[in-house]
Scaffold this active site. Sequence first.
Site, short mmCIF file in Angstrom:
data_model
loop_
_atom_site.label_atom_id
_atom_site.label_comp_id
_atom_site.label_asym_id
_atom_site.label_seq_id
_atom_site.Cartn_x
_atom_site.Cartn_y
_atom_site.Cartn_z
N TYR A 261 0.83 -1.22 0.00
CA TYR A 261 0.00 0.00 0.00
C TYR A 261 0.86 1.26 0.00
O TYR A 261 0.60 2.20 0.75
CB TYR A 261 -0.96 0.00 1.20
CG TYR A 261 -2.23 -0.77 0.92
CD1 TYR A 261 -3.22 -0.22 0.12
CD2 TYR A 261 -2.43 -2.05 1.43
CE1 TYR A 261 -4.39 -0.93 -0.17
CE2 TYR A 261 -3.59 -2.77 1.14
CZ TYR A 261 -4.56 -2.19 0.34
OH TYR A 261 -5.71 -2.89 0.05
N TYR B 27 -14.38 -3.90 3.97
CA TYR B 27 -13.04 -4.39 3.58
C TYR B 27 -12.77 -5.70 4.31
O TYR B 27 -12.96 -5.77 5.53
CB TYR B 27 -11.97 -3.36 3.94
CG TYR B 27 -10.57 -3.83 3.62
CD1 TYR B 27 -10.05 -3.73 2.33
CD2 TYR B 27 -9.76 -4.38 4.61
CE1 TYR B 27 -8.77 -4.18 2.02
CE2 TYR B 27 -8.47 -4.84 4.31
CZ TYR B 27 -7.99 -4.73 3.02
OH TYR B 27 -6.73 -5.18 2.72
N ASP C 228 -16.75 -10.27 10.41
CA ASP C 228 -15.31 -10.06 10.24
C ASP C 228 -14.82 -9.15 11.37
O ASP C 228 -14.91 -7.94 11.29
CB ASP C 228 -15.06 -9.42 8.86
CG ASP C 228 -13.61 -9.08 8.64
OD1 ASP C 228 -12.81 -9.25 9.57
OD2 ASP C 228 -13.28 -8.62 7.53
N LYS D 96 -5.16 -10.10 13.51
CA LYS D 96 -4.57 -8.91 14.14
C LYS D 96 -4.37 -9.07 15.65
O LYS D 96 -3.34 -9.55 16.09
CB LYS D 96 -5.43 -7.68 13.83
CG LYS D 96 -5.44 -7.32 12.33
CD LYS D 96 -6.08 -5.98 12.08
CE LYS D 96 -6.24 -5.66 10.62
NZ LYS D 96 -5.12 -5.02 9.99
C1 LIG Z 1 -11.91 -5.97 8.84
C2 LIG Z 1 -10.71 -6.55 8.17
N1 LIG Z 1 -10.78 -7.76 7.61
C3 LIG Z 1 -9.74 -8.33 7.01
C4 LIG Z 1 -8.53 -7.68 6.94
C5 LIG Z 1 -7.38 -8.33 6.23
O1 LIG Z 1 -6.44 -8.72 7.16
P1 LIG Z 1 -4.91 -9.02 6.66
O2 LIG Z 1 -4.35 -7.69 6.30
O3 LIG Z 1 -4.28 -9.63 7.85
O4 LIG Z 1 -5.01 -9.95 5.51
C6 LIG Z 1 -8.40 -6.42 7.50
C7 LIG Z 1 -7.12 -5.69 7.43
O5 LIG Z 1 -7.01 -4.53 7.72
C8 LIG Z 1 -9.52 -5.83 8.13
O6 LIG Z 1 -9.46 -4.60 8.66
#
Ligand SMILES: Cc1ncc(COP(=O)(O)O)c(C=O)c1O
Length: 453
Positions: free
Chosen positions: A17, A147, A253, A282
């Site tokens: 990014y 996202y 998510d 995370k």
């Molecule tokens: C809500 C959400 N889902 C999925 C992801 C993707 O996670 P990763 O970057 O570990 O693939 C992110 C990443 O910021 C996220 O904020």
Amino acid sequence: MSLNLQEKDKKNIWHPYTQMKDYSQRDLLIVDRAEGIYLFDENGRRYFDTISSWWCILHGHNHPTMKKYVSRQLEKLDHIILAGISHESVILLAEKLVEITPDPLTKVFFSDNGSTACEIALKMSLQFWRHSGQPQRNRFVSVLGGYHGDTIGAMSLGGVPEFHEEFKDLLFESFSIPSPHCYRCPMGKEQNSCELECLQPLEDLLDREGQHIAAMIIEPLIQGAGGLRIYPVRYLKRVAELTRQHGVHLILDEVATGFGRTGRMFAMEHADVVPDFLCLSKGLTGGMLPMAATMTTDEIYNVFYDDYVENKTFYHGHTFTGNPLAAAAGLGSLQVFADEKPFDRMKQTIPHLHHCMERFRDLPWVGDVRKLGMICALELVKNRETKEPFGFRERVGWKIYLEGLKKGLILRPLGNVVYLWLPLSTTMAQIDEITELTYQVLSDPANINGWPG
Ligand SMILES: Cc1ncc(COP(=O)(O)O)c(C=O)c1O
């Protein structure tokens, strides 16, 4: 030494990014060490990690308890395949995850990043319906502005065109509904008086296509990467009701919101909603090591559970699935929750943070102030009355990022949205300092590229 490292970095590394031309033309921040909320560069200069290193650090960097857990693990076992073989740390971590999540979530499938946690939920849902005699349920619903990561499935259900437009030829078709973007309501309503008109399209879609839909995926309470759009609890409750009514799986998510960031262990708790699939990453390891988990119910698991020849195995896995060091970090992080009781501390720090954010409303270029737990966001606009946004070419966030660095802040605005995504361990005094420094950056019109004045 530092010049040397800078040169080598620019020579060999393609950063995520990041427009590499910008990057290669400026001095880099090369972090040498970290402690708590602070990062230190190789000259010993201190920075506040106000974005928890891409939203994952929970208890501060290098927490001693977590280091102890990981070092102890390193003495015994570094890595092991998880296909049909197991180890103590991953077993204990799965047990704890089941304990801290609502009752129906009893099974944990590990992987190694947030995108895969979501991909796995999609694949499990699809395969569940095939084995349940409803193979026509093969479509997914997502929310614009959402996202879920950068792999193909996650992108197909992503709703941030800036990130994924270039790849649209690769993506599969799905249904999407309007974003619950209360500041810029797609239905032209006001947040506190609306009747969730933005969910009418979901109702219509489920009435029309419900029988063809496997699952709906949504980030609970905040669309993070889509611009930190915080939406009401009642919206999430209604989504859960509607999906349940139509027999559609609900995938929450919680990759970004999980593990306390919103002031509750999981954002879904604010709405008292239980999904069919819960995606975690995370904060799962307190941000120390990569790991992810997709949790689901016995009801779903049991449909896959059969004689080998029935061919119902879930054929999915990653080399580092359930890595022992990451699992130990996860256990260490949960131990810190038990020892330090961050939720008690946050009873004071969250209201204080929210109070400190109020002063930003005075700045004429701040259109909206959004707050949820340790997450706060400011949407910058050219005109408060019309909510006219700053344009892509003005890159309002870039100048703020660079000015933030000068003040010892890692601010990483998402487009026109400047935000803080603080570790749970942030103290009152640190909140004062961070918000004061952020105010210094944002209150200077010279730092607001494209401001008409
Ligand atoms: C809500 C959400 N889902 C999925 C992801 C993707 O996670 P990763 O970057 O570990 O693939 C992110 C990443 O910021 C996220 O904020």
